[in-house]
Design an enzyme around this catalytic site. Structure first.
Site, PDB file in Angstrom:
ATOM      1  N   LYS C 130     -87.888  68.703  20.722  1.00  0.00           N
ATOM      2  CA  LYS C 130     -87.316  67.828  19.688  1.00  0.00           C
ATOM      3  C   LYS C 130     -88.442  67.142  18.919  1.00  0.00           C
ATOM      4  O   LYS C 130     -88.660  65.935  19.030  1.00  0.00           O
ATOM      5  CB  LYS C 130     -86.359  66.827  20.332  1.00  0.00           C
ATOM      6  CG  LYS C 130     -85.175  67.516  21.013  1.00  0.00           C
ATOM      7  CD  LYS C 130     -84.172  66.531  21.583  1.00  0.00           C
ATOM      8  CE  LYS C 130     -82.988  67.302  22.194  1.00  0.00           C
ATOM      9  NZ  LYS C 130     -81.994  66.408  22.824  1.00  0.00           N
ATOM     10  N   LYS C 162     -80.103  77.825  28.624  1.00  0.00           N
ATOM     11  CA  LYS C 162     -79.407  76.560  28.398  1.00  0.00           C
ATOM     12  C   LYS C 162     -77.895  76.746  28.475  1.00  0.00           C
ATOM     13  O   LYS C 162     -77.392  77.871  28.578  1.00  0.00           O
ATOM     14  CB  LYS C 162     -79.809  75.981  27.039  1.00  0.00           C
ATOM     15  CG  LYS C 162     -81.328  75.817  26.901  1.00  0.00           C
ATOM     16  CD  LYS C 162     -81.692  74.858  25.790  1.00  0.00           C
ATOM     17  CE  LYS C 162     -81.365  73.431  26.221  1.00  0.00           C
ATOM     18  NZ  LYS C 162     -81.812  72.435  25.251  1.00  0.00           N
ATOM     19  N   ASP C 213     -78.942  68.569  33.280  1.00  0.00           N
ATOM     20  CA  ASP C 213     -78.758  68.048  31.931  1.00  0.00           C
ATOM     21  C   ASP C 213     -77.633  67.038  31.843  1.00  0.00           C
ATOM     22  O   ASP C 213     -76.499  67.302  32.254  1.00  0.00           O
ATOM     23  CB  ASP C 213     -78.448  69.212  30.975  1.00  0.00           C
ATOM     24  CG  ASP C 213     -78.476  68.754  29.529  1.00  0.00           C
ATOM     25  OD1 ASP C 213     -79.408  68.016  29.160  1.00  0.00           O
ATOM     26  OD2 ASP C 213     -77.555  69.133  28.770  1.00  0.00           O
TER      27      ASP C 213
END
Lengths: 277, 277, 277, 277, 277, 277
Positions: C130, C162, C213
């Site tokens: 990011k 992911k 996550d």
């Protein structure tokens, strides 16, 4: 793969050859023509993934008779390209240069994989960083097309402590420890050694993989006996089609070879063109 | 040569390998080291012209023991490089990749020149456009270092009417005339043919040079008998070290070979490094 | 690090600001001046590694009072730059923009590392992808200066499966197996999960690392209890300075945070300049 | 706006992340998927102007539910993207990084505009050159989307005589005169001051605008009382959401803030993807 | 010609003018408009080959009423362009700048060709390397459109031994011999001289072409008398529309002129636009 | 000016001419030579600012006898350059092309300034955006060297509402108002008109400057009478050395001319070289 990321590279290659003008083919502008890329060789085709979208980008029509990774034989038609003759011929050489070099690499890789796996079905054949400057992404791709493992793309994506690093730093274990502390947890650490003792030391110091460099198969075998399954074992150094079987027989996990990129023979491809009424 | 025109290319090559960071060699930052590039092969060295200024540009000290074009032998030290170890090792692979590929081309060219001239002292061995995409200027340079003629740099610097041009256009003489009228007086016009008859036609239509493509030496000989001295005669197509003598014997002026760039073996070079107190 | 690989990037940044001409500072050409970059903030300085060689490249003299990674305090002089006023002021803003952004990231990282390690001395704080488009190499560097782990530089240097990959592919184990077979042995494979069950499945399928996550610390704890030491465990998702301690307490190996790059505050730096007689 | 001028920049950004290959998403090639970019935050969306054409350029289908400048709320779907899964996921992070950063800037700008205009409906909120190196055009765009004034794009498009210029040159009036004589009639001249006296002097010397730097609102008020309507008055220096109202109340024409670009929080956006039968 | 090789150059030119934003035309976004490029001059149009594909690349519709090489007259419509007003007007100036400069060159070339051939129908008018830095490919193209010979594209595509080479080297014949031995057989060798004697010497030493530099027509005539038909003869140096006929009368093969690129007048073109309901 | 920002542009220009090799000058490698750039013309020299650092960057020694803006006369030596002959001659043409074009522009500008100011000492002569694509920064610089005003660098640095904008939008006042609201306070707004009435309307709507396009001096005079001192007045359209005095006499503030960039004659410069013992 995002093929668009390669278009500007291919345009640069075309510019290298055809800028500002193909002073021969320009005289054929306005004639519609068809070119057929044919093989005069045996092997594995590679590079269509880049060339086909590029020819289309240039406004040429393309029919692909093969896909990357397929075997090709003498006389096989690989792709047909139709469009303005001046454009077709201006891009002919780049098309052939790219396909023949990548196919040569894929073919050499494929042969080596086949030989190595005939004796050791689990072994992987890997490339190295011994690639043509500026052209690595294409050559690494060709290795994969040939069934090989690309190994590191570059110096940033994994650690490989080589003989020169150790020679300069002086202490194998301390260097491995220093590296493991300072390297991202997402990067593997491989260590190059050339003796049994150093292999054991590297393993104990926490290497993820050990590169056995320029060792004879007979010297590799005892290391495999000791470390197989506990750390990845890679043999490298002077491995060609002539001796790959002996290295495979040692039971190493990986055999890497610079030969497949730096000294493989280009595949012999040609384009036959004709005008279209 | 303006070496500065190559620096940004070499930086791009280094970036391909070492950006954003050499995650191994970084751990040696601050240690001064010396690396010696050595040969493990016989041949002709090429590429120092680019690499030496580049290493200096990167702040490394360089002592060159050889110059491009010199013969090298197993064990010869070619250059010594001194500087920060992290920097020396980050640029090691590019240095070796460039030198070994260019030296491989120079060596193959030199061997072919020697063979060809053993029988025909005036013949020239020329390269082709069968080069690695993006890397042509370096490979053409290596041909010259090896004693060869670079032939065309690209499609813009001379006319070569090839089989495909003729096949598409349909009439040899008319195409030659069209081209000669429309091409700058400063560009030569060569025509590719594969029969005696076409060679004569191309000569009569005013070609500056005639490329005899994929013809047997025995078929070339009569053409040489007829046209030698009146037009430049070039033999091409499948010429390697194995058959170059036979082609030279025909008396052609030029023998061109794609082999020397697309399939020559890289020279085996290595770098040995050590720390400096 | 090869700083030369960054010079052309910095020139592009300067061009963004000062091309073709700084229409204000040009009026000061010929006056010699000194500028001192000072801090009006507390934190960790980062970016001198790039800026100092760049200012020197531009012909300015630089005295660095700090090195990347050092703590800075309100009023500290960081670097002094001397040279032609028109040049000094043209590059002032780029200097400050780069240093203040990178120092902001380094400072946030450092704070997070300190907090996390106060409870879990072995934990690493990692960055994410990011980052600001085009500026990643600089921002990853700043993370390391702050004591963090850069994590992946890009999508090519390690595998991270992911949630979206799994959602699209449909079967966690099969996807992990597919990936492990097809990925270079030199790349690690991490898998993102959000439940205890999936963490166990990912571990059993051979993941090198597991990214937990957007899970609460209380949900992470049992996973750590089960898998600690057998696979690398990373917590991620919404972790900031406010909650990092709770995540550190779970015992995970890695805490990664997008916050440190995408939302950290730039450090407040300024340059004071004066003419020199 | 000519969006084509941004395509190659966006390709460079994608290359930064995904070259030569997304080693995870490649395993999903051939699966068609849909991704929905959603907000987990409140704010103003910005960046679709660049991202939507770029995704289309990459061959993805895009449905945009929002346009730049629209308010977005938690849970809002912003765009839907459909195409090959490997391609969709390779570009996911760039899409989110660009949108979340630009939307963060637009949102901070919009909030500041709203606050400032609540008390002074004619005031403009302007950006500064405190932007991320290389990324300025995008960030200036986001300021405009948020209702702000972009101020100078760079050092070439208007004159701003700052404190350092005056400190080095020595005489305010003479410098202004020198600049006005030597600057194109099409460029405005602004002068930075920090006292009442200097503001008056700058006005008298012919400044088009006066930047009141790091002054308290109470010190600004008398200057506004004196010069309002005769010259553009801009307040700057440490202005954030917390104190913007006080500055707006002074009656200045322009309030500029580095905060909105260098320290605004990225908006929290995410992409949810699923396979399509 | 591969027009795609020019697109990125044209985008760079547009970026030079319109990045990051045309701050005027943006206010017309959303209005559909038509622009007609008209001539206010007499001459030969050149540059449509580049501009038309570029305008289409930008999504504008184009109707071309003329093709490169056609005569244009006062009031002629050359192309019509339809699309979004903001885009049409942002690219207007680049369109006109490119067309008017190239047409100016083509027109000057055409006039010179016509004058020269009125007295010597076989003579060619050639350009030189006296072109605008960075813009040569376009200017060489315009010379050809005007009926001229582009001469060398650059220093790599043919040899031209000039007065300075000879002055430095010292011996004309030896230099010619050295060059002929060391230059590819595919490159012509021209030699610049300024006396009868040197012309004869250059011919005897094997020059392919002789450039008679800065000589009066009366001094050129005897050289033509001696060497015509045995070597290409080129007159150069200070040749303009005023004296070209006298040079043509000498019977030289080639007349080259820097004037046509470095000092020709741009053709006066304009664009008239209007909104479309 | 940061000359480093121009080095890579100049390298690109040299590459256009001399890559991969100057096949003539290479034969002089190893001979030290001196070249003197001389004028065969009268005028103002411009471009040394770029060329001198560039020649030094290439390792050549330079003695500059003139500085940009100085008058030069027939026979004047401008710079002396010493270094390897192969390098000196490879860069000769670029040096001359750049200097002669920029000096031509500076000279034309200087002449126009002198003429205009002979009657109106306060008038400024300004350039336009009618420049060679890609070369604008250099040409704008030459205008300034000649004493002119560069006007807008590009479409982003000031607003100029032209006839086409108004024709498409439909209403002069509304468009001006729209633009003023939407444009940064740091950008000026100029409006192009061609009648007295529109000039008044533009002034009343708040234009900072008014461009009187293609109007006769006699039609301009009454506008000047009315608006002088209240708004900047610029005359443009077909102004050359022949009529500039008449326009100056009207009392306008600015006279802009495309002629000085698009149709000025290059100054005649040459380089004489000799070997050095």
């Amino acid at each position: 793969m995002i093929e668009e990321l390669y278009i500007s590279r291919l345009l640069n290659y075309l510019e290298e050859d055809a800028y500002p003008e193909d002073v021969t083919s320009r005289f054929l502008e306005g004639i519609r023509a068809r070119g057929v890329v044919k093989s005069r060789d045996e092997g594995i085709i590679a590079g269509l993934r880049f060339i086909v979208p590029f020819l289309k980008y240039l406004g040429l029509e393309v029919i692909a008779h093969k896909r990357d990774g397929e075997a090709i034989h003498r006389g096989d038609a690989i792709i047909e390209v139709v469009g303005d003759a001046s454009r077709l011929l201006a891009v002919e050489r780049l098309t052939l240069n790219l396909l023949s070099r990548l196919s040569g690499i894929a073919t050499a890789t494929g042969t080596m994989v086949k030989l190595a796996r005939s004796i050791n079905p689990m072994v992987r054949v890997a490339g190295t960083r011994k690639t043509t400057p500026g052209f690595r992404a294409f050559e690494k791709y060709a290795i994969e097309v040939g069934g090989g493992d690309p190994h590191r793309f570059n110096l940033a994506d994994a650690v490989l402590i080589k003989d020169n690093h150790i020679a300069i730093y002086g202490n194998l274990e301390r260097l491995i420890r220093l590296v493991k502390e300072g390297t991202s947890f997402m990067r593997k650490v491989e260590v190059e050694v050339s003796t049994y003792e150093d292999a054991i030391r590297a393993y104990r110091a926490g290497a993820d993989a050990i590169l056995l460099d320029n060792m004879r198969p007979s010297d590799i075998a005892p290391i495999v006996g000791e470390l197989k399954g506990r750390v990845i074992l890679e043999a490298s150094g002077g491995i060609t089609l002539d001796n790959v079987v002996e290295y495979a027989r040692t039971g190493v996990d990986i055999i890497s070879s610079g030969y497949i990129t730096h000294s493989s023979r280009a595949l012999d491809l040609t384009m036959d063109a004709e005008g279209m009424q």
